[in-house]
Design a protein around this motif. Sequence first.
Motif, PDB file in Angstrom:
ATOM      1  N   LEU A  41     -21.347  -4.408  37.140  1.00 35.90           N
ATOM      2  CA  LEU A  41     -20.044  -5.087  37.106  1.00 35.90           C
ATOM      3  C   LEU A  41     -20.173  -6.435  36.391  1.00 35.90           C
ATOM      4  N   GLY A  42     -21.236  -7.158  36.690  1.00 39.77           N
ATOM      5  CA  GLY A  42     -21.460  -8.447  36.037  1.00 39.77           C
ATOM      6  C   GLY A  42     -21.647  -8.306  34.533  1.00 39.77           C
ATOM      7  N   THR A 100     -24.046   5.386  38.709  1.00 42.69           N
ATOM      8  CA  THR A 100     -23.399   4.187  39.243  1.00 42.69           C
ATOM      9  C   THR A 100     -22.042   3.975  38.593  1.00 42.69           C
ATOM     10  N   HIS A 136     -13.977  -7.689  43.258  1.00 43.33           N
ATOM     11  CA  HIS A 136     -15.162  -7.221  43.996  1.00 43.33           C
ATOM     12  C   HIS A 136     -16.403  -7.994  43.555  1.00 43.33           C
ATOM     13  N   LEU A 137     -16.562  -8.183  42.250  1.00 39.65           N
ATOM     14  CA  LEU A 137     -17.688  -8.941  41.712  1.00 39.65           C
ATOM     15  C   LEU A 137     -17.635 -10.390  42.187  1.00 39.65           C
ATOM     16  N   ASP A 138     -16.476 -11.017  42.112  1.00 35.05           N
ATOM     17  CA  ASP A 138     -16.332 -12.411  42.544  1.00 35.05           C
ATOM     18  C   ASP A 138     -16.660 -12.568  44.029  1.00 35.05           C
ATOM     19  N   SER A 184     -28.547  -4.945  43.857  1.00 36.65           N
ATOM     20  CA  SER A 184     -27.406  -4.038  43.841  1.00 36.65           C
ATOM     21  C   SER A 184     -27.093  -3.668  42.396  1.00 36.65           C
ATOM     22  N   LEU A 236     -18.447   3.639  40.449  1.00 35.44           N
ATOM     23  CA  LEU A 236     -17.581   2.481  40.211  1.00 35.44           C
ATOM     24  C   LEU A 236     -16.206   2.918  39.701  1.00 35.44           C
ATOM     25  N   TRP A 269     -18.698 -10.677  45.793  1.00 36.98           N
ATOM     26  CA  TRP A 269     -20.149 -10.513  45.928  1.00 36.98           C
ATOM     27  C   TRP A 269     -20.884 -11.773  45.483  1.00 36.98           C
ATOM     28  N   LEU A 270     -20.448 -12.347  44.363  1.00 42.53           N
ATOM     29  CA  LEU A 270     -21.107 -13.546  43.844  1.00 42.53           C
ATOM     30  C   LEU A 270     -20.951 -14.753  44.761  1.00 42.53           C
ATOM     31  N   SER A 327     -24.892  -1.643  41.239  1.00 40.83           N
ATOM     32  CA  SER A 327     -23.461  -1.630  40.954  1.00 40.83           C
ATOM     33  C   SER A 327     -22.946  -3.036  40.646  1.00 40.83           C
ATOM     34  N   HIS A 328     -23.399  -4.028  41.390  1.00 41.21           N
ATOM     35  CA  HIS A 328     -22.939  -5.389  41.143  1.00 41.21           C
ATOM     36  C   HIS A 328     -23.473  -5.933  39.822  1.00 41.21           C
TER      37      HIS A 328
END
Length: 178
Positions: A8-9, A43, A78-80, A2, A47, A82-83, A4-5
């Motif tokens: 974000l990271g 992207t 959102h990142l947290d 991903s 976002l 996903w992780l 986008s993720h």
Amino acid sequence: MSTSHVLLGLLAAGPRHGYELKRAHDERLPQAKPLAFGQVYATLGRLERDGLVEQSGQDRDGGPDRTSYVLTAAGRAHLDAWLSAVEPPAPYVTSALFAKVVVSLLASGERTTTGYLVAQRAAHTARLRELTAIKTDRDAGVGDVVAADYAIAHLDADLRWLQTTLLRVADLHHEVNQ
């Protein structure tokens, strides 16, 4: 993966502009396909539209204007999420290798399939040697070594499958010719 993720990271470390994000991606994920600049900026646009990042400023730094982006609180949440989500094992076999072997058996028969399997095994073995060399290189970063470990595990599984399939094809040929 991903994109986008991953972006974000990368933004979790602080504000960056698109060029810095692309460079960080390519450095931190050394065995992944490099990102195209267009993909990074598209992207970032999505976002930003979704409220996960926002513009934090612009700098010129001797070239064109560069817009920096920063992670928002919603982006961090959102990142947290996903992780922390466990990835389910792949429900389908979608490998080009698997498809080629099946189609080869259907369309060309045992002899052609066996030749393909042997050639593919040689290619996998050569790649395994390249990745092993990366792991023993003193200049390799942790990202290189972790990526090599991941690829080696997958190549090892493919090599075991190739060997099993070679044996099955030989057994099938033996049954047909009796």
